[in-house]
Motif scaffolding. Sequence first.
Motif, PDB file in Angstrom:
ATOM      1  N   LYS A   1       0.829  -1.196   0.000  1.00  0.00           N
ATOM      2  CA  LYS A   1       0.000   0.000   0.000  1.00  0.00           C
ATOM      3  C   LYS A   1       0.869   1.254   0.000  1.00  0.00           C
ATOM      4  N   GLY A   2       0.343   2.307  -0.636  1.00  0.00           N
ATOM      5  CA  GLY A   2       0.964   3.615  -0.517  1.00  0.00           C
ATOM      6  C   GLY A   2       0.667   4.204   0.851  1.00  0.00           C
ATOM      7  N   VAL A   3       1.530   5.106   1.294  1.00  0.00           N
ATOM      8  CA  VAL A   3       1.412   5.693   2.625  1.00  0.00           C
ATOM      9  C   VAL A   3       1.297   7.214   2.512  1.00  0.00           C
ATOM     10  N   SER A   4       0.354   7.785   3.248  1.00  0.00           N
ATOM     11  CA  SER A   4       0.261   9.238   3.413  1.00  0.00           C
ATOM     12  C   SER A   4       0.215   9.531   4.907  1.00  0.00           C
ATOM     13  N   ARG A   5       0.817  10.649   5.305  1.00  0.00           N
ATOM     14  CA  ARG A   5       0.811  11.037   6.719  1.00  0.00           C
ATOM     15  C   ARG A   5       0.457  12.511   6.822  1.00  0.00           C
ATOM     16  N   TYR A   6      -0.393  12.814   7.812  1.00  0.00           N
ATOM     17  CA  TYR A   6      -0.884  14.183   7.985  1.00  0.00           C
ATOM     18  C   TYR A   6      -0.814  14.588   9.452  1.00  0.00           C
ATOM     19  N   GLU A   7      -0.726  15.890   9.656  1.00  0.00           N
ATOM     20  CA  GLU A   7      -0.883  16.495  10.970  1.00  0.00           C
ATOM     21  C   GLU A   7      -2.028  17.495  10.848  1.00  0.00           C
ATOM     22  N   VAL A   8      -3.103  17.254  11.598  1.00  0.00           N
ATOM     23  CA  VAL A   8      -4.269  18.142  11.575  1.00  0.00           C
ATOM     24  C   VAL A   8      -4.235  18.992  12.844  1.00  0.00           C
ATOM     25  N   THR A   9      -4.181  20.305  12.668  1.00  0.00           N
ATOM     26  CA  THR A   9      -4.116  21.232  13.805  1.00  0.00           C
ATOM     27  C   THR A   9      -5.452  21.959  13.948  1.00  0.00           C
TER      28      THR A   9
ATOM     29  N   THR B   1      -4.114   8.828  14.816  1.00  0.00           N
ATOM     30  CA  THR B   1      -3.213   8.171  15.771  1.00  0.00           C
ATOM     31  C   THR B   1      -2.920   9.107  16.947  1.00  0.00           C
ATOM     32  N   LEU B   2      -1.790   9.749  16.979  1.00  0.00           N
ATOM     33  CA  LEU B   2      -1.439  10.623  18.097  1.00  0.00           C
ATOM     34  C   LEU B   2      -2.427  11.786  18.212  1.00  0.00           C
TER      35      LEU B   2
ATOM     36  N   PHE C   1      -3.784  16.281  15.853  1.00  0.00           N
ATOM     37  CA  PHE C   1      -3.730  14.824  15.786  1.00  0.00           C
ATOM     38  C   PHE C   1      -3.080  14.409  14.478  1.00  0.00           C
ATOM     39  N   ALA C   2      -2.457  13.232  14.511  1.00  0.00           N
ATOM     40  CA  ALA C   2      -1.789  12.676  13.342  1.00  0.00           C
ATOM     41  C   ALA C   2      -2.718  11.673  12.657  1.00  0.00           C
ATOM     42  N   VAL C   3      -2.509  11.514  11.355  1.00  0.00           N
ATOM     43  CA  VAL C   3      -3.326  10.596  10.564  1.00  0.00           C
ATOM     44  C   VAL C   3      -2.419   9.723   9.712  1.00  0.00           C
ATOM     45  N   ASP C   4      -2.646   8.424   9.746  1.00  0.00           N
ATOM     46  CA  ASP C   4      -1.926   7.455   8.920  1.00  0.00           C
ATOM     47  C   ASP C   4      -2.885   6.909   7.870  1.00  0.00           C
ATOM     48  N   VAL C   5      -2.509   7.032   6.604  1.00  0.00           N
ATOM     49  CA  VAL C   5      -3.364   6.602   5.489  1.00  0.00           C
ATOM     50  C   VAL C   5      -2.622   5.545   4.683  1.00  0.00           C
ATOM     51  N   ARG C   6      -3.306   4.451   4.349  1.00  0.00           N
ATOM     52  CA  ARG C   6      -2.726   3.390   3.500  1.00  0.00           C
ATOM     53  C   ARG C   6      -3.710   3.081   2.373  1.00  0.00           C
TER      54      ARG C   6
END
Length: 369
Positions: free
Chosen positions: A173-181, A225-226, A242-247
């Motif tokens: 899977k491809g991976v995306s990572r985000y930080e939502v403030t 996640t966090l 919060f952090a977000v992990d996307v696959r």
Amino acid sequence: MRVELFESRLLLADIGRLVRCESPSHDLAAVARSADVTAAVGSALLGAPPEKIVLDGRTHLRWRLGTGPRRVLLLGHHDTVWPIGTLDRLPFEVREGVLRGPGCFDMKAGVAMIFHAVAALPGLDGVTVLITGDEELGSPSSRGLIEAEAGEHPAALVTEASADGGALKTERKGVSRYEVTLLGRAAHAGLEPERGVSATVEAAHQVLAVSGLADHSLGTTVTPTLLSAGVTANTVAAQGEFAVDVRCRDVGEQRRVDQAIRSLEPVLAGARVEVTGGPNRPPLEHTASADLFVLAAKLAAGLGIGPLEKAAVGGASDGNFSAGVGTPTLDGLGAVGGGAHAEHEHVLVAELAPRTALLAALIGELVTR
């Protein structure tokens, strides 16, 4: 190519040298030391020193063997997730056919296998070996290097550890990572909470919205996640994140989720939502590995070590980058065992020689094509 050519004793000795040199990705000095040890092991077998490439303080190693056109790229990494001192608790050892030690499965055994497989070939012209030092961080400094090398090669082989039961990894899977403030307004939680705008409550709304972007029928996972918000227990939180992990299995899904996360709107009046991050690795789609897997299965049968199995996995590797630039890529060619990133990490010794023979046969076939 014969399995008997590869002595487990010699492989074990080199894996031991690599594992005993701890190399947590965040420790630049440790990664540099590991690069020196890895270079020494590789040079002894390949007959030439590597080019040391230092990017953002992280040391990567590249051997470009021969002068002819590039034929096959071999990808590995020498950094690990384990902090300095782990060896004191989890020493390198081989007992009852099982090899243990931090980073043995992910993926120092795979690095040693590359060196031994290439050294067994009668001709090395067109082979490139690239061993990076920041894969466990998402390859922030080495990504461009990997993509540039992959673009010059008609095939890439990745010796990350196998999937369960020794299956090759034909889809990642491809991976995306985000930080939502979340930005609100502070107020006293007891005296005048109505004057505040709660980043905590806004975070709750946005966590649920983000979670709803998953599509399990397509294998798309979107996981908050966090999470943190506020500074004291009696204050309406002015900020949270919060952090977000996307696959995702394909680029279309990765783009859909990316657009949706970037389009998040606040629910509470007076709140603001800011999003950073994005796609980190493209998917390794099954089409990128299909022909190479067929070839590997044929060669395995000839070696008497089949039938090969294949697997789609959620974890990513540098193979995602080579596949992402259009280079056919086969992954999971490294050690058979289990426990990546866990204290029960281990390698099955009996599988080392057969898997190294298969890797050598694949390289040989691709070089002579």
